[in-house]
Design an enzyme around this catalytic site. Sequence first.
Site, PDB file in Angstrom:
ATOM      1  N   GLY A  31       0.835  -1.178   0.069  1.00 11.13           N
ATOM      2  CA  GLY A  31       0.029   0.118   0.277  1.00 11.13           C
ATOM      3  C   GLY A  31       0.834   1.304   0.102  1.00 11.13           C
TER       4      GLY A  31
ATOM      5  N   GLY B 154       0.651   5.849   0.990  1.00 19.80           N
ATOM      6  CA  GLY B 154       0.039   7.102   1.235  1.00 19.80           C
ATOM      7  C   GLY B 154       0.718   8.326   0.803  1.00 19.80           C
TER       8      GLY B 154
ATOM      9  N   MET C  30       2.796   9.952   2.431  1.00 22.37           N
ATOM     10  CA  MET C  30       4.179  10.214   2.877  1.00 22.37           C
ATOM     11  C   MET C  30       5.379   9.095   2.577  1.00 22.37           C
ATOM     12  SD  MET C  30       4.103  12.402   6.410  1.00 22.37           S
ATOM     13  CE  MET C  30       5.656  12.271   6.698  1.00 22.37           C
ATOM     14  N   GLY C  31       4.532   7.809   2.407  1.00 24.26           N
ATOM     15  CA  GLY C  31       5.292   6.681   2.317  1.00 24.26           C
ATOM     16  C   GLY C  31       4.540   5.409   1.375  1.00 24.26           C
TER      17      GLY C  31
ATOM     18  N   VAL D 223       4.556   1.248   1.562  1.00 21.50           N
ATOM     19  CA  VAL D 223       4.743   0.011   2.392  1.00 21.50           C
ATOM     20  C   VAL D 223       4.863  -1.268   1.301  1.00 21.50           C
ATOM     21  CG1 VAL D 223       3.507  -1.495   4.120  1.00 21.50           C
ATOM     22  CG2 VAL D 223       3.113   1.074   3.961  1.00 21.50           C
TER      23      VAL D 223
ATOM     24  N   ASP E  36      -6.987   6.943  15.390  1.00 19.76           N
ATOM     25  CA  ASP E  36      -7.254   7.080  13.939  1.00 19.76           C
ATOM     26  C   ASP E  36      -7.733   5.672  13.727  1.00 19.76           C
ATOM     27  OD1 ASP E  36      -7.593   8.210  11.450  1.00 19.76           O
ATOM     28  OD2 ASP E  36      -5.833   7.446  10.846  1.00 19.76           O
TER      29      ASP E  36
END
Length: 421
Positions: free
Chosen positions: A24, A26, A28-29, A31, A138
Site C-alpha cells: 500500500g 500514502g 508520505m510513504g 509499504v 485513528d
Amino acid sequence: MQIAPLSPHDPTELGGYELLGRIGHGGMGQVYLGESPGGEPAAVKVIKPSVVDSETRQRFAQEVEILKTIWGARIAALLDADPEADRPWLATEYIEGLDLSRHVASHGPLPSLLTASLGATLAEALATVHKQGLLHRDLKPANVLLGPNGPKIIDFGLAVFAESSVSLTAPNTVVGTPSCMPPEQANGEKPLTPAVDVYALGAVLLFAASGHLPYQAANIHVLFHQVTDPAKAPDLSGVPDELVPLLTAMLAHQAQDRPALDDVVKQCRAVIEAQGFKVAQARRRLTSHTAAPPQILDSLLPPAEAPTVPLSPAGEPEAGATAEPPTTGTGTETTHVLPPTGPDRTPTLVDHPGPQPEAAGARGPAQKPPSAPTADTGRTQAPLPAPGPPARSRGGRPRHSAQARITAQRLREAYAASATF
C-alpha cells in the site's frame, strides 16, 4: 491483502529485508512486503525521498519510539526500524488478510454474532493500549486487518505521534479520519481521552454490521458539520436490533456518555451468549469467516535455477535422478503459480449450533449429509465426495499418463498467464 509487483524505481532491499511487492501507499510513504534473511515476512514502511527532511525524520523517529511501547496479541508488532537511514524505514509484523473495509466490500456486512465477537476482541485490545498510556486516535475499518489468527489493529504510530507533541503539530490542525472521528476530536479539543477510541470503535462496528459509517457526505466540510452537530444523530440503519443499544451508546455525542471499554466487552459478550455461543466459539467463527486464502510468498521470489531431471521414455525419472517440483517455462526458467483466490471462497456457517450427528451405525446405514445454506449468501453447498486413493502403477508409484502430464502443463500455463504476479 492486495500485493502489487515492484516498480523499476522501487528498492529491492532495505535494512536486510528483501522487498517482494507493494502492499500500500500514502501521502508520505510506501509499504512493501519484505522478507528477513531468516524468512520472516514483514510490512516494510519507507518514507518517500521527496518528503524526507529534518522534520519528517523527527516525526518518523518519534513514531518508531511510540511503536516500541505498544504491545498486545491484537496489535501488529514492530520488528525493526532505522529512522536515520537515507530512506527512513520501519518493519512491522505482516498480517496475511484483508482489512475490514475490503472484506465488507467483497463479502457484505458481518452477522451480529461476528460483529459482537469483533467488538469484544478490539475493545479488549484497545483497553490494553490505554493501560500503556496511549491512544490510537485513528481507528477505522482500513486499520483492522483480518488475519488467519484473528483481527489485529495497525497504524498506531502516525495517529499517536501526530498529537503527542505540540511542536510537531500545526496549530488548528485536526488529525484523523473524519468519518470515524468523535466530535471532540473534530473540534480540535485537547487533551483527548480514551473515549475517542470508544467512539471510533463504535464506528468500526457500525460499518462491520451495516456496511456504512455514522456520517456520510461528499463534501468534507459538510461531513465535519454533521459530526460536530449535537442534533445530528448517527445513521444506524441496517444494524441488527441486538446491537443498536451498544452502538448508540458508543457513538454518543458527549464523551462522558460513552461506555468504558470494559463495558463494551461485557455487552458484546451478552450479545454472543444470547445467541447460544461461548465467546471463544464466536471468536473461532469470526476467524474462520474472515480468513483469506493464504498467499504463496514463493511466487514473489526470483525463480531458483534447478537441474533438469532426465526422463525415461516411459515418463519416469531415470535411475539416480532427483525429482524436482513441476514448474512452467522452458529451459532453466521456472515460474511459481498462485492458486486461485478471491471473494468466491466458501463462506463459513455462523447460525446457531445444531444437534450433533449421531454415532455411526446408530440409525442404520450411513446417510449422505444434506446441503447446508451459507450464512451470507443463502445458497446451498453440496458436500464434497471423499477423496479416493491415487491410481497406482505396478511399481507402487502414482501413475501419470502422458496425456495427464500434457493437460497439467497446459493448466499451469493458463494459471501463470492469469496470475496477479
